[in-house]
Design an enzyme around this catalytic site. Structure first.
Site, PDB file in Angstrom:
ATOM      1  N   HIS A  58       0.891  -1.250   0.010  1.00  0.00           N
ATOM      2  CA  HIS A  58       0.030   0.233  -0.017  1.00  0.00           C
ATOM      3  C   HIS A  58       1.059   1.366   0.128  1.00  0.00           C
ATOM      4  O   HIS A  58       1.846   1.345   0.716  1.00  0.00           O
ATOM      5  CB  HIS A  58      -0.858   0.070   1.233  1.00  0.00           C
ATOM      6  CG  HIS A  58      -1.843   1.078   1.246  1.00  0.00           C
ATOM      7  ND1 HIS A  58      -3.108   1.184   0.452  1.00  0.00           N
ATOM      8  CD2 HIS A  58      -1.820   2.424   1.933  1.00  0.00           C
ATOM      9  CE1 HIS A  58      -3.487   2.140   0.729  1.00  0.00           C
ATOM     10  NE2 HIS A  58      -3.028   2.961   1.490  1.00  0.00           N
ATOM     11  N   ASP A  63      -6.940  -8.282   5.796  1.00  0.00           N
ATOM     12  CA  ASP A  63      -8.208  -8.905   6.570  1.00  0.00           C
ATOM     13  C   ASP A  63      -9.112  -8.418   5.707  1.00  0.00           C
ATOM     14  O   ASP A  63      -9.171  -7.746   4.598  1.00  0.00           O
ATOM     15  CB  ASP A  63      -7.961  -8.936   7.972  1.00  0.00           C
ATOM     16  CG  ASP A  63      -7.887  -7.276   8.437  1.00  0.00           C
ATOM     17  OD1 ASP A  63      -8.308  -6.539   7.304  1.00  0.00           O
ATOM     18  OD2 ASP A  63      -7.811  -6.864   9.309  1.00  0.00           O
TER      19      ASP A  63
END
Ligand code: GAR
Length: 180
Positions: free
Chosen positions: A101, A133
């Protein structure tokens, strides 16, 4: 074997390939994504799983997990993959899905992290490699590295410097996970 999920340019996929990591399958939600050409050039099988071709997001994710598993994937790397993964996918690879990210999470999650950091006027941002997640960029961070925001930076110039860091830390972390 590593399965890689991509949606765009595929420079992080290229970094994984160049590092000699065992990438055995590349799947995309975007037909025609340039990343698919990089995989094909490297002789890696590709699959396209566009959302519109399935009755639901879960059905798409199950098909994609089936395809990756059939090719022997035991670790999944999201390398510029711009869709959220549903539990239907994540439960197939427990604690074995990693994302890169372009920000220092938990700051600036989401699809526009570089723009958001610039607009917030921060003096530094960075890159994070983290476990995936069900949340939006909420999984446990495995590696974070800072990148300074320079005077005159645009989204493109800042993202280019963040990508340089990503291309180094993503293969390092993935290599460690392969060895573990
Ligand atoms: C990378 O900078 C990655 O961190 C970002 O997309 C870019 C993909 O580049 N991912 C996200 O923003 C996920 N929220 P690439 O296709 O050249 O690897």
């Amino acid at each position: 074997m590593i399965g890689v999920l991509v949606s765009g340019a595929g420079s992080n996929l290229q970094a994984l390939l160049d590092a000699g990591l065992p990438v055995g399958a590349v799947a995309s939600n975007v037909p025609g994504a340039p990343a698919l050409d990089r995989a094909a050039t490297a002789g890696v099988p590709t699959g396209v799983f566009a959302l519109e071709a399935y009755p639901s997001r879960e059905a798409r994710d199950v098909a994609m997990a089936d395809w990756l598993e059939a090719r022997g994937a035991t670790l999944v790397v999201c390398a510029g993959y711009m869709h959220l993964l549903t539990p239907a996918f994540l439960e197939r690879f427990p604690d074995r899905v990693v994302n890169v990210h372009p920000a220092l999470l938990p700051a600036f999650p989401g699809a526009h992290a570089v723009r958001d950091a610039l607009e917030a006027g921060v003096s530094e941002t960075g890159a994070t490699v983290h476990l995936v997640d069900e949340g939006v960029d909420t999984g446990r961070a495995l590696r974070r590295e800072t990148v300074p925001v320079l005077p005159g930076d645009t989204v493109d110039t800042l993202h280019a410097r963040i990508r340089e860091v990503e291309h180094r830390i993503l293969p390092e972390v993935v290599g460690e996970l392969c060895d573990a």
